[in-house]
Design an enzyme around this catalytic site. Structure first.
Site, PDB file in Angstrom:
ATOM      1  CE1 TYR A  43      -2.771   5.357  -0.054  1.00  0.00           C
ATOM      2  CE2 TYR A  43      -4.393   5.532  -1.817  1.00  0.00           C
ATOM      3  CZ  TYR A  43      -3.926   4.904  -0.674  1.00  0.00           C
ATOM      4  OH  TYR A  43      -4.598   3.828  -0.155  1.00  0.00           O
TER       5      TYR A  43
ATOM      6  CE  LYS B  48      -1.566   1.952  -0.517  1.00  0.00           C
ATOM      7  NZ  LYS B  48      -1.028   1.012   0.493  1.00  0.00           N
TER       8      LYS B  48
HETATM    9  N1  LIG Z   1      -9.755   2.071   3.747  1.00  0.00           N
HETATM   10  C1  LIG Z   1      -9.720   2.099   2.416  1.00  0.00           C
HETATM   11  O1  LIG Z   1     -10.728   2.388   1.740  1.00  0.00           O
HETATM   12  C2  LIG Z   1      -8.455   1.752   1.692  1.00  0.00           C
HETATM   13  C3  LIG Z   1      -8.497   1.728   0.284  1.00  0.00           C
HETATM   14  C4  LIG Z   1      -7.350   1.389  -0.417  1.00  0.00           C
HETATM   15  C5  LIG Z   1      -6.196   1.074   0.261  1.00  0.00           C
HETATM   16  N2  LIG Z   1      -6.169   1.125   1.618  1.00  0.00           N
HETATM   17  C6  LIG Z   1      -4.894   0.806   2.274  1.00  0.00           C
HETATM   18  O2  LIG Z   1      -5.102  -0.117   3.306  1.00  0.00           O
HETATM   19  C7  LIG Z   1      -4.107   0.061   4.331  1.00  0.00           C
HETATM   20  C8  LIG Z   1      -4.769   0.163   5.695  1.00  0.00           C
HETATM   21  O3  LIG Z   1      -5.617   1.313   5.740  1.00  0.00           O
HETATM   22  P1  LIG Z   1      -6.900   1.418   6.694  1.00  0.00           P
HETATM   23  O4  LIG Z   1      -8.031   1.841   5.864  1.00  0.00           O
HETATM   24  O5  LIG Z   1      -7.020   0.217   7.545  1.00  0.00           O
HETATM   25  O6  LIG Z   1      -6.486   2.695   7.581  1.00  0.00           O
HETATM   26  P2  LIG Z   1      -6.526   2.915   9.183  1.00  0.00           P
HETATM   27  O7  LIG Z   1      -6.132   4.340   9.381  1.00  0.00           O
HETATM   28  O8  LIG Z   1      -7.808   2.446   9.743  1.00  0.00           O
HETATM   29  O9  LIG Z   1      -5.383   1.935   9.702  1.00  0.00           O
HETATM   30  C9  LIG Z   1      -4.050   2.074   9.278  1.00  0.00           C
HETATM   31  C10 LIG Z   1      -3.133   1.829  10.450  1.00  0.00           C
HETATM   32  O10 LIG Z   1      -1.769   1.990   9.996  1.00  0.00           O
HETATM   33  C11 LIG Z   1      -1.073   2.759  10.949  1.00  0.00           C
HETATM   34  N3  LIG Z   1       0.008   3.477  10.308  1.00  0.00           N
HETATM   35  C12 LIG Z   1      -0.089   4.511   9.441  1.00  0.00           C
HETATM   36  N4  LIG Z   1       1.128   4.943   9.099  1.00  0.00           N
HETATM   37  C13 LIG Z   1       2.019   4.152   9.772  1.00  0.00           C
HETATM   38  C14 LIG Z   1       3.414   4.126   9.849  1.00  0.00           C
HETATM   39  N5  LIG Z   1       4.142   5.014   9.160  1.00  0.00           N
HETATM   40  N6  LIG Z   1       4.014   3.203  10.635  1.00  0.00           N
HETATM   41  C15 LIG Z   1       3.271   2.312  11.343  1.00  0.00           C
HETATM   42  N7  LIG Z   1       1.929   2.304  11.320  1.00  0.00           N
HETATM   43  C16 LIG Z   1       1.312   3.222  10.538  1.00  0.00           C
HETATM   44  C17 LIG Z   1      -2.103   3.724  11.527  1.00  0.00           C
HETATM   45  O11 LIG Z   1      -1.718   4.220  12.790  1.00  0.00           O
HETATM   46  C18 LIG Z   1      -3.346   2.851  11.564  1.00  0.00           C
HETATM   47  O12 LIG Z   1      -3.509   2.203  12.803  1.00  0.00           O
HETATM   48  C19 LIG Z   1      -3.308   1.302   3.919  1.00  0.00           C
HETATM   49  O13 LIG Z   1      -2.131   0.912   3.262  1.00  0.00           O
HETATM   50  C20 LIG Z   1      -4.249   2.004   2.951  1.00  0.00           C
HETATM   51  O14 LIG Z   1      -3.550   2.826   2.034  1.00  0.00           O
HETATM   52  C21 LIG Z   1      -7.282   1.440   2.348  1.00  0.00           C
END
Ligand SMILES: NC(=O)c1ccc[n+]([C@@H]2O[C@H](COP(=O)([O-])OP(=O)(O)OC[C@H]3O[C@@H](n4cnc5c(N)ncnc54)[C@H](O)[C@@H]3O)[C@@H](O)[C@H]2O)c1
Length: 277
Positions: free
Chosen positions: A166, A170
């Site tokens: 990851y 990223k």
């Molecule tokens: N939540 C955190 O603390 C955090 C921290 C750093 C980065 N991020 C990044 O933020 C972004 C969103 O994460 P989040 O926390 O909202 O997670 P989440 O799981 O709440 O939402 C992510 C959404 O993306 C969809 N998804 C995942 N893989 C997919 C794919 N291959 N094709 C289409 N849709 C897909 C999932 O079904 C989900 O609805 C991600 O890229 C994650 O890596 C999140």
């Protein structure tokens, strides 16, 4: 709808829940017309319905961002439905952790495919459309700015144990952003990254259930952070808590509005003051 993004056409991957959903609702509330994507049809269509119920415009393009034909379909949905393309937010993602000695090739490539290759393909597919729109606008004497916001993580900036796959993907996102900001400046596209710290979504939500899982491409993947670890993480955040999806959406929004027209190639950390680097 009347707002800062009136009539703009925005594609947001993974916008069926979490941060992506909050970004979709925020941009729609500012007048943008949305292409909503998520893995499952119902999840994406629910957000489309929510936006429409609020008086906005949205269409769903559901499916896995890693599918080879996805990028073309995503761009085509925007062009066919709204005859435009102004904002792309590469947000879809999940984590699949393990220490390196236990990490399989499948785990490694799953993260690179979803977090890095999919955004690359979406941006590549968008280029001919953006170029053609810019040409039309130039001929009509219109100067408009387009926006790409790639989503990264503090794990991609500072590294995180158990997340070699990851973190590498990223970190690649910031390189993609920087290269494209140089390539697309002449098209007046601002390309930036938002790297999140701890945001409270399904990905991180404290759970006592060590077996909480999500399904991606038929694989069961563990999600959630153990409540004790979550508490310890929150204690290290200068603002004293994890962020909400709405606060996360605010950071993305800043890169979508005209006030950021002269900012490109940058990474902003949205993490309550916390950083791993
Ligand atoms: N939540 C955190 O603390 C955090 C921290 C750093 C980065 N991020 C990044 O933020 C972004 C969103 O994460 P989040 O926390 O909202 O997670 P989440 O799981 O709440 O939402 C992510 C959404 O993306 C969809 N998804 C995942 N893989 C997919 C794919 N291959 N094709 C289409 N849709 C897909 C999932 O079904 C989900 O609805 C991600 O890229 C994650 O890596 C999140």
């Amino acid at each position: 709808m009347n707002g800062k993004l009136n009539g703009k056409v925005a594609l947001i991957s993974g916008s069926g829940r979490g941060i992506g959903r909050a970004v979709a609702l925020k941009l729609a509330g500012e007048g943008a017309r949305l292409v909503v994507n998520d893995l499952e049809r119902d999840t994406a269509e629910q957000v489309v319905a929510e936006i429409k119920a609020g008086g906005g415009e949205a269409v769903s393009c559901w499916g896995n961002v890693t599918a080879p034909d996805f990028a073309e379909r995503f761009v085509k949905t925007a062009v066919d439905t709204y005859q435009g393309l102004d904002i792309i937010v590469n947000n879809a993602g999940y984590t699949w952790d393990n220490v390196i000695q236990k990490m399989t090739d499948e785990q490694w490539y799953a993260m690179l495919d979803c977090h890095l290759t999919a955004p690359f393909r979406i941006l590549r597919a968008a280029q001919p459309t953006i170029r053609a729109l810019v040409k039309q606008e130039s001929e009509a004497g219109i100067e408009s700015y387009r926006k790409v916001v790639n989503i990264s993580s503090i794990a991609g900036l500072g590294g995180n144990a158990g997340q070699a796959n990851y973190a590498a993907a990223k970190a690649g996102v910031t390189g993609l952003t920087k290269a494209l900001s140089k390539e697309w400046g002449r098209l007046r596209v601002n390309v930036n990254t938002v790297a999140f710290g701890l945001i409270k979504t399904r990905l991180t939500e404290a759970t006592a259930d060590a077996n909480a899982q999500i399904q991606v491409e038929g694989r069961d993947i563990k999600v959630g952070v153990n409540p004790e670890l979550m508490k310890a993480m929150e204690a290290q955040i200068p603002l004293g808590r994890g962020g909400t999806p709405e606060e996360a959406a605010g950071a993305v929004y800043l890169f979508c509005i005209p006030e950021s027209n002269y900012i490109s190639g940058q990474t902003v950390v949205c993490g309550g003051g916390f950083s791993l680097s």
